[in-house]
Design an enzyme around this catalytic site. Structure first.
Site, PDB file in Angstrom:
ATOM      1  N   TRP A  62       0.828  -1.223   0.000  1.00 51.92           N
ATOM      2  CA  TRP A  62       0.000   0.000   0.000  1.00 51.92           C
ATOM      3  C   TRP A  62       0.855   1.263   0.000  1.00 51.92           C
ATOM      4  O   TRP A  62       1.851   1.347   0.719  1.00 51.92           O
ATOM      5  CB  TRP A  62      -0.880   0.007   1.248  1.00 51.92           C
ATOM      6  CG  TRP A  62      -1.562   1.313   1.472  1.00 51.92           C
ATOM      7  CD1 TRP A  62      -1.070   2.398   2.160  1.00 51.92           C
ATOM      8  CD2 TRP A  62      -2.844   1.698   0.995  1.00 51.92           C
ATOM      9  NE1 TRP A  62      -1.977   3.420   2.134  1.00 51.92           N
ATOM     10  CE2 TRP A  62      -3.076   3.025   1.428  1.00 51.92           C
ATOM     11  CE3 TRP A  62      -3.837   1.051   0.239  1.00 51.92           C
ATOM     12  CZ2 TRP A  62      -4.254   3.715   1.141  1.00 51.92           C
ATOM     13  CZ3 TRP A  62      -5.011   1.749  -0.046  1.00 51.92           C
ATOM     14  CH2 TRP A  62      -5.216   3.056   0.406  1.00 51.92           C
ATOM     15  N   ASN A 104       0.063   5.739   0.109  1.00 51.78           N
ATOM     16  CA  ASN A 104      -0.848   6.878  -0.070  1.00 51.78           C
ATOM     17  C   ASN A 104      -0.082   8.181  -0.249  1.00 51.78           C
ATOM     18  O   ASN A 104       0.657   8.278  -1.243  1.00 51.78           O
ATOM     19  CB  ASN A 104      -1.999   6.927   0.944  1.00 51.78           C
ATOM     20  CG  ASN A 104      -1.664   6.881   2.404  1.00 51.78           C
ATOM     21  OD1 ASN A 104      -1.127   5.896   2.892  1.00 51.78           O
ATOM     22  ND2 ASN A 104      -2.011   7.911   3.144  1.00 51.78           N
ATOM     23  N   ASP A 105      -0.232   9.151   0.614  1.00 56.20           N
ATOM     24  CA  ASP A 105       0.217  10.522   0.319  1.00 56.20           C
ATOM     25  C   ASP A 105       1.688  10.654  -0.084  1.00 56.20           C
ATOM     26  O   ASP A 105       2.558  10.010   0.505  1.00 56.20           O
ATOM     27  CB  ASP A 105       0.074  11.419   1.556  1.00 56.20           C
ATOM     28  CG  ASP A 105      -1.265  11.341   2.219  1.00 56.20           C
ATOM     29  OD1 ASP A 105      -2.140  10.627   1.739  1.00 56.20           O
ATOM     30  OD2 ASP A 105      -1.413  12.002   3.265  1.00 56.20           O
ATOM     31  N   GLN A 122       3.710   7.778   2.028  1.00 53.53           N
ATOM     32  CA  GLN A 122       3.052   6.956   3.037  1.00 53.53           C
ATOM     33  C   GLN A 122       3.007   5.518   2.531  1.00 53.53           C
ATOM     34  O   GLN A 122       2.485   5.257   1.439  1.00 53.53           O
ATOM     35  CB  GLN A 122       1.627   7.477   3.272  1.00 53.53           C
ATOM     36  CG  GLN A 122       1.573   8.803   3.984  1.00 53.53           C
ATOM     37  CD  GLN A 122       1.905   8.653   5.449  1.00 53.53           C
ATOM     38  OE1 GLN A 122       1.072   8.235   6.235  1.00 53.53           O
ATOM     39  NE2 GLN A 122       3.131   8.967   5.839  1.00 53.53           N
ATOM     40  N   TRP A 144       3.270   9.628   9.846  1.00 47.78           N
ATOM     41  CA  TRP A 144       2.309  10.158   8.884  1.00 47.78           C
ATOM     42  C   TRP A 144       2.905  11.297   8.065  1.00 47.78           C
ATOM     43  O   TRP A 144       4.102  11.567   8.112  1.00 47.78           O
ATOM     44  CB  TRP A 144       1.015  10.556   9.610  1.00 47.78           C
ATOM     45  CG  TRP A 144       0.136   9.354   9.925  1.00 47.78           C
ATOM     46  CD1 TRP A 144       0.496   8.037   9.933  1.00 47.78           C
ATOM     47  CD2 TRP A 144      -1.250   9.384  10.266  1.00 47.78           C
ATOM     48  NE1 TRP A 144      -0.573   7.241  10.259  1.00 47.78           N
ATOM     49  CE2 TRP A 144      -1.661   8.045  10.469  1.00 47.78           C
ATOM     50  CE3 TRP A 144      -2.191  10.402  10.436  1.00 47.78           C
ATOM     51  CZ2 TRP A 144      -2.988   7.716  10.824  1.00 47.78           C
ATOM     52  CZ3 TRP A 144      -3.502  10.074  10.790  1.00 47.78           C
ATOM     53  CH2 TRP A 144      -3.889   8.744  10.971  1.00 47.78           C
ATOM     54  N   THR A 145       2.007  11.976   7.353  1.00 51.38           N
ATOM     55  CA  THR A 145       2.442  12.889   6.293  1.00 51.38           C
ATOM     56  C   THR A 145       3.217  14.101   6.793  1.00 51.38           C
ATOM     57  O   THR A 145       2.940  14.634   7.869  1.00 51.38           O
ATOM     58  CB  THR A 145       1.204  13.284   5.472  1.00 51.38           C
ATOM     59  OG1 THR A 145       0.883  12.161   4.658  1.00 51.38           O
ATOM     60  CG2 THR A 145       1.427  14.491   4.591  1.00 51.38           C
ATOM     61  N   ARG A 150      -2.696  17.546  11.920  1.00 49.28           N
ATOM     62  CA  ARG A 150      -1.704  16.792  11.155  1.00 49.28           C
ATOM     63  C   ARG A 150      -1.289  17.438   9.837  1.00 49.28           C
ATOM     64  O   ARG A 150      -1.928  18.350   9.359  1.00 49.28           O
ATOM     65  CB  ARG A 150      -2.210  15.373  10.882  1.00 49.28           C
ATOM     66  CG  ARG A 150      -3.502  15.284  10.121  1.00 49.28           C
ATOM     67  CD  ARG A 150      -3.932  13.807  10.005  1.00 49.28           C
ATOM     68  NE  ARG A 150      -5.182  13.651   9.292  1.00 49.28           N
ATOM     69  CZ  ARG A 150      -6.375  13.740   9.850  1.00 49.28           C
ATOM     70  NH1 ARG A 150      -6.495  14.004  11.129  1.00 49.28           N
ATOM     71  NH2 ARG A 150      -7.469  13.587   9.119  1.00 49.28           N
ATOM     72  N   GLU A 153      -6.929  18.339   5.641  1.00 49.01           N
ATOM     73  CA  GLU A 153      -5.711  17.539   5.628  1.00 49.01           C
ATOM     74  C   GLU A 153      -4.732  18.161   4.620  1.00 49.01           C
ATOM     75  O   GLU A 153      -5.132  18.864   3.691  1.00 49.01           O
ATOM     76  CB  GLU A 153      -6.012  16.097   5.189  1.00 49.01           C
ATOM     77  CG  GLU A 153      -7.007  15.373   6.100  1.00 49.01           C
ATOM     78  CD  GLU A 153      -7.173  13.900   5.720  1.00 49.01           C
ATOM     79  OE1 GLU A 153      -6.928  13.041   6.576  1.00 49.01           O
ATOM     80  OE2 GLU A 153      -7.551  13.606   4.572  1.00 49.01           O
TER      81      GLU A 153
HETATM   82  C1  FRU Z   1      -4.358  11.967   3.927  1.00 51.47           C
HETATM   83  C2  FRU Z   1      -3.963  11.423   5.293  1.00 51.47           C
HETATM   84  C3  FRU Z   1      -3.207  12.447   6.097  1.00 51.47           C
HETATM   85  C4  FRU Z   1      -2.415  11.589   7.034  1.00 51.47           C
HETATM   86  C5  FRU Z   1      -2.066  10.404   6.184  1.00 51.47           C
HETATM   87  C6  FRU Z   1      -2.013   9.100   6.914  1.00 51.47           C
HETATM   88  O1  FRU Z   1      -4.587  10.964   3.003  1.00 51.47           O
HETATM   89  O2  FRU Z   1      -5.107  10.971   5.982  1.00 51.47           O
HETATM   90  O3  FRU Z   1      -4.032  13.388   6.751  1.00 51.47           O
HETATM   91  O4  FRU Z   1      -1.273  12.234   7.537  1.00 51.47           O
HETATM   92  O5  FRU Z   1      -3.052  10.335   5.167  1.00 51.47           O
HETATM   93  O6  FRU Z   1      -1.638   8.056   6.069  1.00 51.47           O
END
Ligand code: FRU
Length: 539
Positions: A19, A21-22, A38, A81-82, A145, A200
């Site tokens: 996986w 993400n950001d 991420q 996290w991000t 965050r 976010e």
């Molecule tokens: C956005 C988010 C951020 C967070 C991260 C966690 O997609 O939810 O706010 O830091 O992803 O994976």
């Protein structure tokens, strides 16, 4: 399952498995573009997040590196996290990121490269001052965050913003620091908008009103020469909204140029699958670049079966549109053009009302397409229709015919077009004579699979007098990115064809308008070579 293998892309950034993400902390350092993200090292679903890391000379060909940061401290044990990178005046790097503590608090932390002489920045140290920030009074421990890149103040301090919410109002808090050890929360929020929910992944940056270069995040000043873009990723609706405005560094407030076009109302980076994006200033080529997470729109079961989930969109150059003056322009970095091969060009193809035209190009799922269209002049002047309030997502897609649209391209189509992804223009001319042009991507026939989202995406695109309609489309197996009118309106889609895959994927032009012929004045199509993806020894 062989079908799923086709969904991996050939020139988009993705880890070898699991996986993602950001985008996190993108930056250029000692000749390398660094990209962090991420990442769940344990599986293909959102969980156990840490920072993946890769480097590139061109943001197209990549070397995957060891994880940059893992969850090994009480203040980030439940997630790294991000966050964002700031390059200080002396060229050194500070990384700010959110940690999830053992009690599930969201806190902010600082990390530095362990060895600044290493151009690959393989090892990172977390500051002994961590956590440097905890949620302030009045802010929920889980609404704090995603610190931005910091900008400098006239007295040599640094400021950055962190998104949050109070009740249903999205807000952006600003902190100031001299040394990234001690921080002060400013009394004045940067901005807030009622009813937008949690903000976010904020972003704040200047754009030039006059030249084509990007600006360093710290540039402020002459309101005649720059504007400031404010972006928030709205958690409730999963959309990246931006607005154009001005930043008053004395008062520490950002104000939208037009209150009707505030954050969360109108302007989106992208009308499709595009979230948690982040810009950075590329001092190598003096441009501002936008990275964005493009998630899957298939099922979690399918992701687990594939063993991976998510892509990053091709990084985009971001500029102020000094023709319309109402929006940004986004355009794929020029480096992606190095993958182009076998160019085919077609000129003045006439598309009668209700026609479909196959294009004689290689059957492949890796393409870069630039197509220009002109609607017959007479039709444009003659036709008048009731202003039906056209809206891509709810207006019958590529098969919903009207006088002046839809027309455009079908990509990732099989021979019989029982699978196709339509990217099209739609013009509506109201009784008042006003023209509105839309760009849409219709996924309703993009796959025979039943467990995938088949939305129709899109929105209005500004078209000036005497401009042709123009769209660029990047096609890469399971992603289709469309950029209309030089990037005024963009649509990123994830698609999961079952038959129109690899060497079976065709391209067509179509005109489903009832009241006009359309000429494709120019269509250029390149096949795209695969990018190089390598892994650091031992990975
Ligand atoms: C956005 C988010 C951020 C967070 C991260 C966690 O997609 O939810 O706010 O830091 O992803 O994976």
């Amino acid at each position: 399952n062989n079908m799923l293998v086709w969904q991996r892309t050939a020139f988009h950034f993705q880890p070898t498995k699991n996986w993602m993400n950001d985008p996190n902390g993108p930056l250029f350092y000692k000749g390398w573009y660094h990209f962090f993200y991420q990442y769940n090292p344990k599986g293909a679903v959102w969980d156990d997040l840490v920072w993946g890391h890769a480097v590139s000379k061109d943001m197209i060909n990549w070397l995957h590196l060891p994880l940059a940061m893992v969850a090994d401290k009480w203040y980030d044990i439940n997630g790294v996290w991000t966050g964002s990178a700031t390059i200080l005046k002396d060229g050194s790097i500070v990384m700010l990121y959110t940690g999830i503590t053992k009690e599930m608090y969201q806190v902010q932390n600082v990390a530095y490269p362990a060895d600044p002489s290493d151009p690959l920045l393989i090892n990172w140290v977390k500051s002994s001052a961590n956590p440097v920030l905890v949620p302030p009074a009045g802010i929920d421990m889980q609404d704090f965050r995603d610190p931005t890149t910091a900008w400098s103040t006239p007295n040599g301090n640094w400021r950055f913003t962190i998104g949050s919410k109070i009740n249903k109002t999205g807000i952006s808090l600003v902190y100031e620091t001299k040394d990234f050890v001690n921080f002060t929360l400013l009394d004045q929020w940067l901005h807030q908008v009622p009813d937008t929910g949690m903000w976010e992944c904020m972003d704040l940056y200047p754009v030039s009103l006059t030249d084509m270069n990007g600006l360093d995040t710290s540039v402020t000043g002459n309101a005649l020469a720059i504007k400031h873009v404010l972006k928030a990723s709205l958690q409730d609706v999963k959309v990246d909204y931006y607005a154009l405005g001005s930043y008053d560094i004395e008062k520490n407030v950002w104000t939208p140029d037009d209150p009707k076009l505030d954050v969360g109302s109108e302007l989106r980076y992208d009308y499709g699958k595009f979230y948690a994006s982040k810009t950075f200033y590329d001092q190598n080529k003096q441009r501002r670049l936008l990275w964005s997470w493009t998630g899957e729109s298939d099922s979690e079961d399918a992701d687990i079966m594939k063993g991976w989930a998510s892509l990053q969109a091709i990084p985009r150059v971001v500029l102020f549109d000094n023709k319309t003056k109402t929006n940004l322009l986004q355009w794929p970095v020029e480096e992606v053009e190095s993958l182009r091969s076998n160019k085919k060009e077609f000129n003045n193809l006439k598309l009668a009302a209700g026609s479909v035209l196959p294009l004689d190009v290689a059957k492949t799922a890796q393409l870069d397409i630039i197509a220009d269209f002109e609607v017959d002049k007479g039709a444009l002047e003659g036709v008048m229709e009731a202003d039906v309030g056209y809206n891509c997502p709810t207006s019958n897609g590529a098969s919903g015919r009207n006088a002046l649209g839809p027309f455009g391209l079908l990509v990732l189509a099989n021979d019989g077009r029982s699978e196709q992804t339509a990217v099209y223009f739609y013009i509506s001319k109201g009784k008042d004579g006003n023209l509105k042009t839309f760009i849409c991507t219709d996924l309703s026939r993009s796959s025979k699979a039943t467990d995938v989202s088949k939305e129709i995406y899109g929105g209005i695109v500004p078209v000036l007098d005497n401009e042709k309609l123009s769209v660029r489309i990047l096609v890469d197996h399971s992603i289709v990115e469309a950029f209309a009118q030089g990037g005024r309106t963009c649509i990123t889609s994830r698609v999961y064809p079952t038959e129109a895959i690899g060497g079976a994927a065709r391209v067509f032009l179509f005109n489903n308008a009832t009241g006009t012929g359309v000429t494709a004045t120019s269509v250029k199509i390149w096949e795209m070579e695969p990018a190089m993806m390598k892994s650091y020894p031992g990975l």
